[in-house]
Design an enzyme around this catalytic site. Structure first.
Site, PDB file in Angstrom:
ATOM      1  CE  LYS A   9      -3.811  -1.971   2.138  1.00  0.00           C
ATOM      2  NZ  LYS A   9      -4.790  -1.905   3.200  1.00  0.00           N
ATOM      3  CE1 TYR A  49      -8.940  -3.356  -0.601  1.00  0.00           C
ATOM      4  CE2 TYR A  49      -8.435  -1.322  -2.254  1.00  0.00           C
ATOM      5  CZ  TYR A  49      -7.790  -2.348  -1.409  1.00  0.00           C
ATOM      6  OH  TYR A  49      -6.666  -2.647  -1.070  1.00  0.00           O
ATOM      7  CG  ASN A 115      -3.419  -2.611   6.793  1.00  0.00           C
ATOM      8  OD1 ASN A 115      -3.193  -2.185   5.476  1.00  0.00           O
ATOM      9  ND2 ASN A 115      -4.645  -3.181   7.042  1.00  0.00           N
ATOM     10  CG  HIS A 118      -5.244  -6.015  -0.589  1.00  0.00           C
ATOM     11  ND1 HIS A 118      -6.537  -6.291  -0.103  1.00  0.00           N
ATOM     12  CD2 HIS A 118      -5.349  -6.868  -1.749  1.00  0.00           C
ATOM     13  CE1 HIS A 118      -7.249  -7.088  -0.774  1.00  0.00           C
ATOM     14  NE2 HIS A 118      -6.743  -7.496  -1.676  1.00  0.00           N
ATOM     15  CD  GLU A 129      -8.491  -9.260  -4.007  1.00  0.00           C
ATOM     16  OE1 GLU A 129      -9.155  -8.757  -3.125  1.00  0.00           O
ATOM     17  OE2 GLU A 129      -7.272  -9.878  -3.602  1.00  0.00           O
TER      18      GLU A 129
END
Length: 140
Positions: A9, A49, A115, A118, A129
C-alpha cells in the site's frame, strides 16, 4: 500450488519498505509470477474494493489507496492464500504488534487503515483480484 495477490500500500511504499516486504515473501518460499507498480485511479479503487462498499470505512479506503503508488505481486506457493495471510498479520497494525510482532503489518503498518499491505483473503477474492490487477500482463 496456489496463487494469491498482495498489494504493498501507499504508506509502505512511501516508507521505502517495498523491497523488504517482497524479500519477506521470497524468503518464505513464494515465487513471484507477476509484479506491477501503479497508482489506482478512484474508479479502479472503488471497483477493486467493491466488497466493502457498504462499510463505513469504504470512502477512506478508496482515498488512501489512491494517495500514492502501490506495488502488486502475484505470488505462488503451497497454500499461498492462508500462508500469506499469516505472514501479513491482523488488519490492525497496532494489534499485529501485540499478537504477531514479526508480521508485515506489525513491522511496517501504522494502524488499522494504514496497514502496509493488502492480500487476498480467499480463493474467491484471489480469482477476482488477480485478473483485475494483471489483466494486461503476462503471468509466468
Amino acid at each position: 500450488m496456489e496463487r494469491t495477490l498482495i498489494i504493498i500500500k501507499p504508506d509502505a511504499f512511501e516508507k521505502g519498505a517495498t523491497g523488504k516486504i517482497i524479500d519477506r515473501f521470497i524468503s518464505e518460499g513464494f515465487k513471484i509470477r507477476a509484479m506491477k507498480l501503479f497508482k489506482f485511479t478512484k474508479e479502479q479503487a472503488e471497483r477493486f474494493y467493491i466488497v466493502h462498499k457498504d462499510r463505513p470505512f469504504y470512502g477512506e479506503l478508496v482515498e488512501f489507496m489512491t494517495s500514492g503508488p502501490v506495488v502488486a505481486c502475484l505470488l505462488e506457493g503451497e497454500n499461498a492464500i492462508r500462508k500469506v495471510r499469516d505472514i501479513i498479520g491482523p488488519t490492525d497494525s497496532e494489534e499485529a504488534r501485540k499478537v504477531a510482532p514479526t508480521s508485515v503489518r506489525a513491522l511496517f503498518g501504522t494502524n488499522k487503515g494504514k496497514n502496509a499491505i493488502h492480500a487476498s483473503d480467499s480463493r474467491e477474492s484471489a480469482d477476482y483480484e488477480i485478473p483485475f490487477v494483471f489483466s494486461q500482463l503476462e503471468i509466468f
